[in-house]
Design a protein around this motif. Structure first.
Motif, PDB file in Angstrom:
ATOM      1  N   VAL A 123      37.085  45.974  37.517  1.00  0.00           N
ATOM      2  CA  VAL A 123      37.171  46.257  39.015  1.00  0.00           C
ATOM      3  C   VAL A 123      37.869  45.082  39.486  1.00  0.00           C
ATOM      4  O   VAL A 123      38.002  44.048  38.849  1.00  0.00           O
ATOM      5  N   PRO A 124      38.381  45.113  40.453  1.00  0.00           N
ATOM      6  CA  PRO A 124      39.352  44.028  41.149  1.00  0.00           C
ATOM      7  C   PRO A 124      38.734  42.832  41.867  1.00  0.00           C
ATOM      8  O   PRO A 124      39.662  41.903  41.717  1.00  0.00           O
ATOM      9  N   SER A 125      37.434  42.781  42.112  1.00  0.00           N
ATOM     10  CA  SER A 125      37.026  41.629  42.665  1.00  0.00           C
ATOM     11  C   SER A 125      35.514  41.415  42.378  1.00  0.00           C
ATOM     12  O   SER A 125      34.992  42.215  41.785  1.00  0.00           O
ATOM     13  N   GLY A 126      35.092  39.901  42.517  1.00  0.00           N
ATOM     14  CA  GLY A 126      33.831  39.647  42.031  1.00  0.00           C
ATOM     15  C   GLY A 126      32.876  40.355  42.961  1.00  0.00           C
ATOM     16  O   GLY A 126      31.719  40.803  42.415  1.00  0.00           O
ATOM     17  N   THR A 127      33.194  40.570  44.270  1.00  0.00           N
ATOM     18  CA  THR A 127      32.048  41.082  45.159  1.00  0.00           C
ATOM     19  C   THR A 127      31.932  42.346  44.711  1.00  0.00           C
ATOM     20  O   THR A 127      30.780  43.007  44.580  1.00  0.00           O
ATOM     21  N   ALA A 128      33.009  43.077  44.349  1.00  0.00           N
ATOM     22  CA  ALA A 128      32.832  44.375  43.843  1.00  0.00           C
ATOM     23  C   ALA A 128      32.159  44.539  42.473  1.00  0.00           C
ATOM     24  O   ALA A 128      31.362  45.452  42.296  1.00  0.00           O
ATOM     25  N   ALA A 129      32.418  43.564  41.707  1.00  0.00           N
ATOM     26  CA  ALA A 129      31.573  43.552  40.426  1.00  0.00           C
ATOM     27  C   ALA A 129      30.171  43.490  40.690  1.00  0.00           C
ATOM     28  O   ALA A 129      29.143  44.132  40.013  1.00  0.00           O
ATOM     29  N   ASN A 130      29.766  42.738  41.604  1.00  0.00           N
ATOM     30  CA  ASN A 130      28.370  42.293  41.972  1.00  0.00           C
ATOM     31  C   ASN A 130      27.656  43.677  42.659  1.00  0.00           C
ATOM     32  O   ASN A 130      26.540  44.189  42.211  1.00  0.00           O
ATOM     33  N   LEU A 131      28.179  44.188  43.597  1.00  0.00           N
ATOM     34  CA  LEU A 131      27.684  45.143  44.335  1.00  0.00           C
ATOM     35  C   LEU A 131      27.613  46.469  43.533  1.00  0.00           C
ATOM     36  O   LEU A 131      26.524  47.291  43.699  1.00  0.00           O
ATOM     37  N   ILE A 132      28.737  46.815  42.853  1.00  0.00           N
ATOM     38  CA  ILE A 132      28.812  48.005  41.881  1.00  0.00           C
ATOM     39  C   ILE A 132      27.625  48.100  40.585  1.00  0.00           C
ATOM     40  O   ILE A 132      27.094  48.818  40.696  1.00  0.00           O
ATOM     41  N   GLY A 158      44.256  53.339  40.708  1.00  0.00           N
ATOM     42  CA  GLY A 158      44.895  54.213  40.228  1.00  0.00           C
ATOM     43  C   GLY A 158      45.740  53.526  39.196  1.00  0.00           C
ATOM     44  O   GLY A 158      46.015  53.663  38.149  1.00  0.00           O
ATOM     45  N   LYS A 159      46.366  52.225  39.582  1.00  0.00           N
ATOM     46  CA  LYS A 159      46.893  51.462  38.726  1.00  0.00           C
ATOM     47  C   LYS A 159      45.967  50.445  38.006  1.00  0.00           C
ATOM     48  O   LYS A 159      46.456  48.946  38.038  1.00  0.00           O
ATOM     49  N   SER A 160      45.189  50.909  37.333  1.00  0.00           N
ATOM     50  CA  SER A 160      44.217  49.951  36.791  1.00  0.00           C
ATOM     51  C   SER A 160      44.978  49.023  35.345  1.00  0.00           C
ATOM     52  O   SER A 160      44.530  48.185  34.976  1.00  0.00           O
ATOM     53  N   ARG A 161      46.204  49.606  35.122  1.00  0.00           N
ATOM     54  CA  ARG A 161      46.997  48.936  34.153  1.00  0.00           C
ATOM     55  C   ARG A 161      47.138  47.509  34.412  1.00  0.00           C
ATOM     56  O   ARG A 161      47.270  46.589  33.573  1.00  0.00           O
ATOM     57  N   VAL A 162      47.246  47.145  35.913  1.00  0.00           N
ATOM     58  CA  VAL A 162      47.437  45.853  36.162  1.00  0.00           C
ATOM     59  C   VAL A 162      46.408  44.914  35.682  1.00  0.00           C
ATOM     60  O   VAL A 162      46.743  43.713  35.324  1.00  0.00           O
ATOM     61  N   LEU A 186      44.243  39.238  39.568  1.00  0.00           N
ATOM     62  CA  LEU A 186      42.860  40.012  40.268  1.00  0.00           C
ATOM     63  C   LEU A 186      42.189  40.471  38.748  1.00  0.00           C
ATOM     64  O   LEU A 186      42.879  40.912  37.822  1.00  0.00           O
ATOM     65  N   GLY A 187      41.143  40.844  38.981  1.00  0.00           N
ATOM     66  CA  GLY A 187      40.230  41.756  38.194  1.00  0.00           C
ATOM     67  C   GLY A 187      39.155  40.976  37.441  1.00  0.00           C
ATOM     68  O   GLY A 187      39.205  39.773  37.214  1.00  0.00           O
ATOM     69  N   GLN A 243      46.712  42.114  32.126  1.00  0.00           N
ATOM     70  CA  GLN A 243      46.327  40.714  32.363  1.00  0.00           C
ATOM     71  C   GLN A 243      45.044  40.385  31.318  1.00  0.00           C
ATOM     72  O   GLN A 243      45.123  39.387  30.703  1.00  0.00           O
ATOM     73  N   PHE A 244      44.046  41.279  31.108  1.00  0.00           N
ATOM     74  CA  PHE A 244      42.862  40.961  30.259  1.00  0.00           C
ATOM     75  C   PHE A 244      43.421  41.108  29.030  1.00  0.00           C
ATOM     76  O   PHE A 244      42.736  40.029  27.906  1.00  0.00           O
ATOM     77  N   ALA A 245      44.115  42.017  28.460  1.00  0.00           N
ATOM     78  CA  ALA A 245      44.880  41.961  27.247  1.00  0.00           C
ATOM     79  C   ALA A 245      45.484  40.681  26.791  1.00  0.00           C
ATOM     80  O   ALA A 245      45.231  40.022  25.650  1.00  0.00           O
ATOM     81  N   GLU A 246      46.226  40.255  27.629  1.00  0.00           N
ATOM     82  CA  GLU A 246      46.801  39.104  27.576  1.00  0.00           C
ATOM     83  C   GLU A 246      45.915  37.886  27.571  1.00  0.00           C
ATOM     84  O   GLU A 246      46.015  36.842  26.635  1.00  0.00           O
ATOM     85  N   LEU A 247      44.901  37.737  28.186  1.00  0.00           N
ATOM     86  CA  LEU A 247      44.000  36.646  28.111  1.00  0.00           C
ATOM     87  C   LEU A 247      43.279  36.532  27.013  1.00  0.00           C
ATOM     88  O   LEU A 247      42.914  35.229  26.505  1.00  0.00           O
ATOM     89  N   PHE A 248      42.775  37.556  26.300  1.00  0.00           N
ATOM     90  CA  PHE A 248      41.977  37.521  25.300  1.00  0.00           C
ATOM     91  C   PHE A 248      42.717  37.992  23.995  1.00  0.00           C
ATOM     92  O   PHE A 248      41.952  38.113  22.840  1.00  0.00           O
ATOM     93  N   ARG A 249      44.224  38.078  24.035  1.00  0.00           N
ATOM     94  CA  ARG A 249      44.860  38.194  22.691  1.00  0.00           C
ATOM     95  C   ARG A 249      44.727  36.910  21.587  1.00  0.00           C
ATOM     96  O   ARG A 249      44.445  37.308  20.820  1.00  0.00           O
ATOM     97  N   ASP A 250      45.012  35.933  22.180  1.00  0.00           N
ATOM     98  CA  ASP A 250      44.953  34.803  21.241  1.00  0.00           C
ATOM     99  C   ASP A 250      44.396  33.591  21.782  1.00  0.00           C
ATOM    100  O   ASP A 250      44.758  32.132  21.451  1.00  0.00           O
ATOM    101  N   GLY A 251      43.274  33.596  22.699  1.00  0.00           N
ATOM    102  CA  GLY A 251      42.507  32.364  23.066  1.00  0.00           C
ATOM    103  C   GLY A 251      43.118  31.992  24.426  1.00  0.00           C
ATOM    104  O   GLY A 251      42.483  30.797  24.727  1.00  0.00           O
TER     105      GLY A 251
END
Length: 351
Positions: free
Chosen positions: A67-76, A243-247, A217-218, A251-259
């Motif tokens: 999800v795009p934001s922290g508030t969205a993560a919490n309320l959803i 729709g463009k959740s690829r964004v 974001l994310g 980013q998360f793939a890059e963040l977690f690929r190698d630490g």
């Protein structure tokens, strides 16, 4: 209150900068590829698999949604697993109580405050509040406990603390939800003994913050399978299914690929420790232990304006001895800016 100045270096928050260059590069490299939307693209799939590997869990145990934001993560997350008459319990300094514009209440769920200890929920305080909220059906029924790690005052939960809280929740038939906006800096803290697998074992829903850890974001929400049915519908209804959740996937793939995720967290914590140590050398009181990337220090009121000429910060609280300010370091905090601040503070101290 925000100290508003144009030139000083900002320590207001950990999302002032855009994104880590590696994430931007990945977005550019993948930009022209055609992908399906709404979380079904290959980059989001890769990000999920990398996170599954990091948390040492399978998709039979938990589901992962972006999800795009922290508030969205919490309320959803909260709205998806509560009945209309069920309530949330959060410490008095909890983000959902005073930093999200009543987003949880807007979903129809009461938030019940619980006294915190160093920003943390304790089983003892939780039990006391639960015992005062049993006049059913006239009171909202407590059902979910909300905490954040790191907390709003920068402290972290140890493995023992989280386990005890989890045991209390399960005994009292409560769900445990962890706001992970700053989970990276919590897990890399010097005194931390929690693992991501512990988060799976001891919680029902937690999320891994990206916005404050080098992403544009994310946030990645990890939800127990028993609660995951229909989660996508809640995301869609709340306007957070991109729709463009690829964004977010890229980013998360890059963040977690190698630490990289934890490398950036380590930098943020190191910068905070350096600043905190300088304040302590000067004899300025810390209003909270510096365990992660947030520094809370009591600044003599006579020094407040001079400090504001150098840096931007939040005024957090008032004390008889001065003003508590919050300084937040980030994945992108300039080490030279920290050095200059410490040198300036040392010069004042020696004067």
């Amino acid at each position: 209150m925000i100290v508003k100045l144009t030139q000083p270096y900002s320590f207001l928050d950990d999302y002032s900068e855009g994104a880590h260059p590696r994430l931007l590069q990945s977005l550019l490299l993948t930009n022209a590829t055609q992908q399906t939307g709404y979380g079904t693209d290959e980059y989001t799939h890769e990000a999920r698999q990398l996170i599954y590997s990091q948390i040492q869990a399978t998709d039979d145990e938990v589901a992962i949604h972006f999800v795009p934001s922290g508030t969205a993560a919490n309320l959803i997350s909260i709205a998806s697993c509560l009945r209309p008459y069920e309530a949330v319990l959060a410490v008095e300094t909890g983000h959902i109580l005073d930093k999200e514009a009543g987003a949880i209440e807007a979903t129809g769920h009461k938030v019940i405050p619980v006294p915190g200890v160093r920003g943390k929920m304790t089983p003892e305080n939780l039990e006391r509040v639960l015992d005062r909220n049993t006049f059913f059906p006239h009171m909202a029924k407590p059902r979910l406990v909300y905490i954040s790690n790191a907390t709003e005052v920068g402290t972290i939960y140890t493995r023992s603390e989280l386990r005890r809280l989890s045991e209390t929740c399960r005994r009292r038939d409560l769900l445990l939800h962890v706001d992970g906006a700053r989970l990276g800096v919590a897990l890399i803290a010097e005194m931390n003994d929690l693992t991501l697998r512990d988060m799976v074992d001891y919680t029902d829903i937690f999320w891994i913050g990206g916005t404050k850890m080098g992403a544009l974001l994310g946030e990645a929400v990890v939800v127990r399978r028993s609660l995951a049915e229909g989660f996508e519908f809640n995301i869609k209804q709340r306007g957070a299914l991109l729709g463009k959740s690829r964004v977010m996937g890229v980013q998360f793939a890059e963040l977690f690929r190698d630490g990289l995720y934890f490398e950036l967290a380590r930098h943020a914590n190191a910068m905070a420790r350096r600043i905190s140590a300088q304040f302590e050398r000067m004899g300025w009181e810390l209003a909270a232990d510096t365990e992660t990337n947030q520094v809370f220090v009591v600044v003599p009121d006579a020094m407040l304006h001079r400090l504001a000429e150098r840096i931007r910060f939040y005024e957090w609280d008032k004390r008889e001895t001065g003003t508590v300010i919050r300084i937040v370091t980030a994945w992108a905090t300039d080490e030279m800016a920290v050095d200059k601040l410490c040198q300036w503070l040392e010069a004042i101290y020696q004067a």
